[in-house]
Design a protein around this motif. Sequence first.
Motif, PDB file in Angstrom:
ATOM      1  N   THR A  52      11.497  11.184  37.302  1.00  0.00           N
ATOM      2  CA  THR A  52      10.154  11.075  36.719  1.00  0.00           C
ATOM      3  C   THR A  52       9.884   9.607  36.418  1.00  0.00           C
ATOM      4  O   THR A  52      10.742   8.908  35.889  1.00  0.00           O
ATOM      5  CB  THR A  52      10.057  11.892  35.420  1.00  0.00           C
ATOM      6  N   PHE A  53       8.683   9.144  36.759  1.00  0.00           N
ATOM      7  CA  PHE A  53       8.332   7.744  36.529  1.00  0.00           C
ATOM      8  C   PHE A  53       8.150   7.456  35.050  1.00  0.00           C
ATOM      9  O   PHE A  53       7.790   8.331  34.261  1.00  0.00           O
ATOM     10  CB  PHE A  53       7.033   7.397  37.266  1.00  0.00           C
ATOM     11  N   PHE A  54       8.378   6.213  34.671  1.00  0.00           N
ATOM     12  CA  PHE A  54       8.078   5.752  33.312  1.00  0.00           C
ATOM     13  C   PHE A  54       6.564   5.633  33.132  1.00  0.00           C
ATOM     14  O   PHE A  54       6.014   5.965  32.094  1.00  0.00           O
ATOM     15  CB  PHE A  54       8.755   4.397  33.065  1.00  0.00           C
ATOM     16  N   SER A  55       5.877   5.159  34.180  1.00  0.00           N
ATOM     17  CA  SER A  55       4.437   4.917  34.115  1.00  0.00           C
ATOM     18  C   SER A  55       3.644   6.209  34.304  1.00  0.00           C
ATOM     19  O   SER A  55       4.111   7.157  34.941  1.00  0.00           O
ATOM     20  CB  SER A  55       4.014   3.917  35.195  1.00  0.00           C
ATOM     21  N   THR A  56       2.427   6.223  33.773  1.00  0.00           N
ATOM     22  CA  THR A  56       1.513   7.318  34.046  1.00  0.00           C
ATOM     23  C   THR A  56       0.890   7.122  35.424  1.00  0.00           C
ATOM     24  O   THR A  56       0.925   6.024  35.985  1.00  0.00           O
ATOM     25  CB  THR A  56       0.406   7.373  32.977  1.00  0.00           C
ATOM     26  N   SER A  57       0.311   8.180  35.972  1.00  0.00           N
ATOM     27  CA  SER A  57      -0.133   8.153  37.363  1.00  0.00           C
ATOM     28  C   SER A  57      -1.190   7.089  37.629  1.00  0.00           C
ATOM     29  O   SER A  57      -1.174   6.431  38.677  1.00  0.00           O
ATOM     30  CB  SER A  57      -0.651   9.528  37.784  1.00  0.00           C
ATOM     31  N   GLU A  58      -2.120   6.878  36.682  1.00  0.00           N
ATOM     32  CA  GLU A  58      -3.190   5.902  36.951  1.00  0.00           C
ATOM     33  C   GLU A  58      -2.653   4.475  37.078  1.00  0.00           C
ATOM     34  O   GLU A  58      -3.264   3.621  37.728  1.00  0.00           O
ATOM     35  CB  GLU A  58      -4.290   5.970  35.881  1.00  0.00           C
ATOM     36  N   LYS A  59      -1.483   4.213  36.490  1.00  0.00           N
ATOM     37  CA  LYS A  59      -0.901   2.880  36.596  1.00  0.00           C
ATOM     38  C   LYS A  59      -0.143   2.677  37.911  1.00  0.00           C
ATOM     39  O   LYS A  59       0.282   1.565  38.213  1.00  0.00           O
ATOM     40  CB  LYS A  59       0.015   2.622  35.402  1.00  0.00           C
ATOM     41  N   ILE A  68      -3.634  11.924  41.163  1.00  0.00           N
ATOM     42  CA  ILE A  68      -3.680  13.070  40.263  1.00  0.00           C
ATOM     43  C   ILE A  68      -2.286  13.677  40.162  1.00  0.00           C
ATOM     44  O   ILE A  68      -1.669  14.027  41.167  1.00  0.00           O
ATOM     45  CB  ILE A  68      -4.670  14.147  40.775  1.00  0.00           C
ATOM     46  N   SER A  69      -1.808  13.787  38.928  1.00  0.00           N
ATOM     47  CA  SER A  69      -0.475  14.327  38.684  1.00  0.00           C
ATOM     48  C   SER A  69      -0.575  15.553  37.786  1.00  0.00           C
ATOM     49  O   SER A  69      -1.479  15.665  36.950  1.00  0.00           O
ATOM     50  CB  SER A  69       0.404  13.266  38.019  1.00  0.00           C
ATOM     51  N   ASN A  70       0.366  16.483  37.948  1.00  0.00           N
ATOM     52  CA  ASN A  70       0.382  17.689  37.113  1.00  0.00           C
ATOM     53  C   ASN A  70       0.824  17.408  35.688  1.00  0.00           C
ATOM     54  O   ASN A  70       0.534  18.184  34.781  1.00  0.00           O
ATOM     55  CB  ASN A  70       1.321  18.736  37.727  1.00  0.00           C
ATOM     56  N   ASN A  71       1.537  16.306  35.511  1.00  0.00           N
ATOM     57  CA  ASN A  71       2.060  15.946  34.193  1.00  0.00           C
ATOM     58  C   ASN A  71       1.708  14.491  33.885  1.00  0.00           C
ATOM     59  O   ASN A  71       1.360  13.724  34.788  1.00  0.00           O
ATOM     60  CB  ASN A  71       3.575  16.133  34.166  1.00  0.00           C
ATOM     61  N   PRO A  72       1.774  14.101  32.604  1.00  0.00           N
ATOM     62  CA  PRO A  72       1.466  12.698  32.264  1.00  0.00           C
ATOM     63  C   PRO A  72       2.316  11.696  33.030  1.00  0.00           C
ATOM     64  O   PRO A  72       1.845  10.630  33.408  1.00  0.00           O
ATOM     65  CB  PRO A  72       1.750  12.643  30.757  1.00  0.00           C
ATOM     66  N   LYS A  73       3.577  12.031  33.262  1.00  0.00           N
ATOM     67  CA  LYS A  73       4.477  11.166  34.016  1.00  0.00           C
ATOM     68  C   LYS A  73       4.733  11.799  35.378  1.00  0.00           C
ATOM     69  O   LYS A  73       5.354  12.857  35.464  1.00  0.00           O
ATOM     70  CB  LYS A  73       5.809  10.984  33.283  1.00  0.00           C
ATOM     71  N   PRO A  74       4.249  11.190  36.457  1.00  0.00           N
ATOM     72  CA  PRO A  74       4.401  11.816  37.774  1.00  0.00           C
ATOM     73  C   PRO A  74       5.843  11.829  38.257  1.00  0.00           C
ATOM     74  O   PRO A  74       6.671  11.021  37.837  1.00  0.00           O
ATOM     75  CB  PRO A  74       3.520  10.949  38.678  1.00  0.00           C
ATOM     76  N   SER A  75       6.123  12.753  39.155  1.00  0.00           N
ATOM     77  CA  SER A  75       7.457  12.888  39.725  1.00  0.00           C
ATOM     78  C   SER A  75       7.568  12.102  41.025  1.00  0.00           C
ATOM     79  O   SER A  75       6.569  11.650  41.596  1.00  0.00           O
ATOM     80  CB  SER A  75       7.748  14.365  40.008  1.00  0.00           C
ATOM     81  N   ARG A  76       8.790  11.971  41.506  1.00  0.00           N
ATOM     82  CA  ARG A  76       9.038  11.336  42.803  1.00  0.00           C
ATOM     83  C   ARG A  76       8.251  12.049  43.897  1.00  0.00           C
ATOM     84  O   ARG A  76       7.637  11.399  44.750  1.00  0.00           O
ATOM     85  CB  ARG A  76      10.533  11.379  43.101  1.00  0.00           C
ATOM     86  N   THR A  77       8.286  13.369  43.906  1.00  0.00           N
ATOM     87  CA  THR A  77       7.595  14.136  44.943  1.00  0.00           C
ATOM     88  C   THR A  77       6.096  13.857  44.931  1.00  0.00           C
ATOM     89  O   THR A  77       5.467  13.689  45.985  1.00  0.00           O
ATOM     90  CB  THR A  77       7.854  15.641  44.754  1.00  0.00           C
ATOM     91  N   GLU A  78       5.506  13.788  43.743  1.00  0.00           N
ATOM     92  CA  GLU A  78       4.067  13.516  43.636  1.00  0.00           C
ATOM     93  C   GLU A  78       3.743  12.107  44.119  1.00  0.00           C
ATOM     94  O   GLU A  78       2.714  11.888  44.780  1.00  0.00           O
ATOM     95  CB  GLU A  78       3.608  13.700  42.186  1.00  0.00           C
ATOM     96  N   ALA A  79       4.611  11.149  43.802  1.00  0.00           N
ATOM     97  CA  ALA A  79       4.373   9.771  44.242  1.00  0.00           C
ATOM     98  C   ALA A  79       4.460   9.668  45.759  1.00  0.00           C
ATOM     99  O   ALA A  79       3.625   9.009  46.396  1.00  0.00           O
ATOM    100  CB  ALA A  79       5.376   8.827  43.588  1.00  0.00           C
ATOM    101  N   LEU A  80       5.450  10.318  46.357  1.00  0.00           N
ATOM    102  CA  LEU A  80       5.563  10.299  47.812  1.00  0.00           C
ATOM    103  C   LEU A  80       4.308  10.883  48.459  1.00  0.00           C
ATOM    104  O   LEU A  80       3.790  10.346  49.448  1.00  0.00           O
ATOM    105  CB  LEU A  80       6.795  11.071  48.268  1.00  0.00           C
TER     106      LEU A  80
END
Length: 325
Positions: A52-59, A68-80
């Motif tokens: 899980t990233f330290f940063s929030t998705s908008e950053k 757009i992420s399902n959680n405040p801190k996006p996952s590796r899968t969401e980032a990919l």
Amino acid sequence: MSNTKELEVLIIGAGPIGIACALECKKRNWNYVVIEKGALTNSLFNYPLNMTFFSTSEKLEIDDIPFISNNPKPSRTEALEYYRRVVTSNDLNINLYETVSGISKSISEFTVKTDKGMYGTKHVIIATGFYDIPNYLNVKGENLPKVMHYYKEAHPFTLQNVAVVGASNSAVDCALEIYRKGGNVTMIVRDDAIGERVKYWVRPDIINRIEEGSIKAYFNSEITEIRKHEITITTPEGPKTLQNDYVIALTGYRPNFEFLANAGITFSKDEKHIPTYNAETMESNVEGLYLAGVICGGMETHKWFIENSRIHAKLIAEHIEKKVS
């Protein structure tokens, strides 16, 4: 050479910052290509599966394209998925699994040689990150198959004695995951505490697991030798030998300084080894050769990350634009 492909800009590295640079080139209708030796966003791809990233998705967004992420801190899968969509929806010109072997410069143009061809270009942007070269322990036995410098998932380490070296985010995530999947985890930490930069919602977890004895930790300690079924470490109480099946040394990574030096880039004379560049334009000491992203920090690999280096793409494009206009 007749088979040399002529470009306005060649970008090395298809991570988030390399992608941001490609977007800036596309906006200006420049003839460009991105060369990447691995998969798209290769460093992110090689992160642990459950990271899980330290940063929030908008950053983590580039060029104001919503993430757009399902959680405040996006996952590796969401980032990919996000960066993959940015590339495909914008039809960016990226060559994957192509390795740059050298950069040379004549008076007005660079020649970039790869394992698949030759390119002539007026401008080169290096955005290669730092994840390819580990900081090695340099101890006897480090070349054994049981030693690894990257961590993917916990399942293979169930019921195994695992030494995790380091106390950064990656080491802490690794230790907690393996412990919760049934591994017997020992952390070997050179400093006297868990790192202050560890994610604030994870740090109390690892400290509590250590205090209750679920995870053993040796602070102010280092591995001195690795053998097939055990390791020797130095501790404040003296040397200790521990039963061991695997060593996961997550002691950080470093940029490919040799690659930069061979391209003509100079560095600071101290241990930080920061490459020379103009902070307003990101141009290095080699005219027309730019640096972008985490590579700008040299050994200070925590200084630059996606969140604060996205701007590098615009700075570079604006400077090139002034030159060519």
